[in-house]
Write an enzyme that holds these catalytic residues in place. Structure first.
Site, mmCIF file in Angstrom:
data_model
loop_
_atom_site.group_PDB
_atom_site.id
_atom_site.type_symbol
_atom_site.label_atom_id
_atom_site.label_comp_id
_atom_site.label_asym_id
_atom_site.label_seq_id
_atom_site.Cartn_x
_atom_site.Cartn_y
_atom_site.Cartn_z
ATOM 1 N N ILE A 115 -47.750 -102.332 -35.910
ATOM 2 C CA ILE A 115 -48.332 -100.994 -35.829
ATOM 3 C C ILE A 115 -48.660 -100.687 -34.362
ATOM 4 O O ILE A 115 -49.821 -100.650 -33.959
ATOM 5 C CB ILE A 115 -49.593 -100.869 -36.725
ATOM 6 C CG1 ILE A 115 -49.288 -101.324 -38.149
ATOM 7 C CG2 ILE A 115 -50.091 -99.425 -36.730
ATOM 8 C CD1 ILE A 115 -50.483 -101.304 -39.084
ATOM 9 N N PRO A 116 -47.630 -100.484 -33.545
ATOM 10 C CA PRO A 116 -47.897 -100.197 -32.134
ATOM 11 C C PRO A 116 -48.538 -98.826 -31.941
ATOM 12 O O PRO A 116 -48.223 -97.874 -32.645
ATOM 13 C CB PRO A 116 -46.510 -100.264 -31.487
ATOM 14 C CG PRO A 116 -45.544 -100.023 -32.593
ATOM 15 C CD PRO A 116 -46.198 -100.518 -33.847
ATOM 16 N N HIS A 117 -49.457 -98.779 -30.991
ATOM 17 C CA HIS A 117 -50.154 -97.541 -30.663
ATOM 18 C C HIS A 117 -50.798 -97.717 -29.293
ATOM 19 O O HIS A 117 -50.831 -98.824 -28.766
ATOM 20 C CB HIS A 117 -51.207 -97.206 -31.725
ATOM 21 C CG HIS A 117 -52.197 -98.301 -31.955
ATOM 22 N ND1 HIS A 117 -51.903 -99.419 -32.712
ATOM 23 C CD2 HIS A 117 -53.458 -98.477 -31.504
ATOM 24 C CE1 HIS A 117 -52.950 -100.218 -32.737
ATOM 25 N NE2 HIS A 117 -53.908 -99.677 -32.002
ATOM 26 N N CYS A 118 -51.295 -96.634 -28.734
ATOM 27 C CA CYS A 118 -52.012 -96.723 -27.463
ATOM 28 C C CYS A 118 -53.108 -95.667 -27.438
ATOM 29 O O CYS A 118 -53.353 -94.991 -28.436
ATOM 30 C CB CYS A 118 -51.066 -96.620 -26.271
ATOM 31 S SG CYS A 118 -50.222 -95.039 -26.098
ATOM 32 N N GLN A 141 -57.767 -92.327 -34.904
ATOM 33 C CA GLN A 141 -56.986 -93.556 -34.844
ATOM 34 C C GLN A 141 -57.622 -94.637 -35.703
ATOM 35 O O GLN A 141 -56.943 -95.307 -36.475
ATOM 36 C CB GLN A 141 -56.873 -94.026 -33.392
ATOM 37 C CG GLN A 141 -56.008 -95.251 -33.217
ATOM 38 C CD GLN A 141 -55.658 -95.471 -31.754
ATOM 39 O OE1 GLN A 141 -55.282 -94.539 -31.057
ATOM 40 N NE2 GLN A 141 -55.790 -96.687 -31.310
#
Length: 150
Positions: A60-63, A109
């Site tokens: 679950i990539p995110h920034c 988020q």
């Protein structure tokens, strides 16, 4: 309203190639600032997102939200599993589903991550997300993951 994008059947050499693809796709869709792709790669290096579930591994990539223009989720099912470092140790897991998150504020988020973690603990949902035809994936994800109150 969160934009939802889906893609299947792409081959990647490694997670770096996956992250670069996600960054380029989200830039092309206009949902991120030009800083987002590099921020995604940097965050994944510092805080890996590979997760081993009961039967499958996902990432679950995110920034940070500052790099987003609008909220979006990108469901990506690579042709072959791609190794991502696990979030909780230094081991790699072979990922069959990538759920990239693009969010505009940290509270959103956190809420979305909690929702995802709850739904992804159900093996039948994960199995369906991995095997469902691409044409049905967006509707299923919206109904059973995003909109479900269970």
């Amino acid at each position: 309203m969160t934009n939802l994008f889906v893609r299947s059947g792409i081959s990647f050499v490694d997670r770096s190639e996956v992250l670069t693809h996600i960054g380029n796709e989200m830039l092309a869709k206009g949902v991120v600032h030009d800083t987002w792709p590099q921020a995604l790669i940097a965050r994944e290096a510092e805080f890996p997102t590979g997760i081993m579930l009961e039967q499958h591994a996902i990432a679950i990539p995110h920034c940070e939200a500052i790099h987003a223009k609008s909220s979006a989720i990108y469901l990506l099912r690579p042709t072959n599993k791609v190794h991502f470092q696990q979030a909780d140790d230094d081991n790699d897991v072979a990922v069959s589903l990538v759920i990239a998150l693009i969010v505009e504020n940290p509270q959103q988020q956190l809420k979305l991550l909690r929702c995802l973690f709850g739904k992804l603990q159900q093996p039948d949902i994960v199995e369906t997300l991995i095997t469902l035809p691409e044409t049905q994936l967006k509707e299923y994800f919206t109904k059973y993951v995003l909109d479900s109150d269970e």
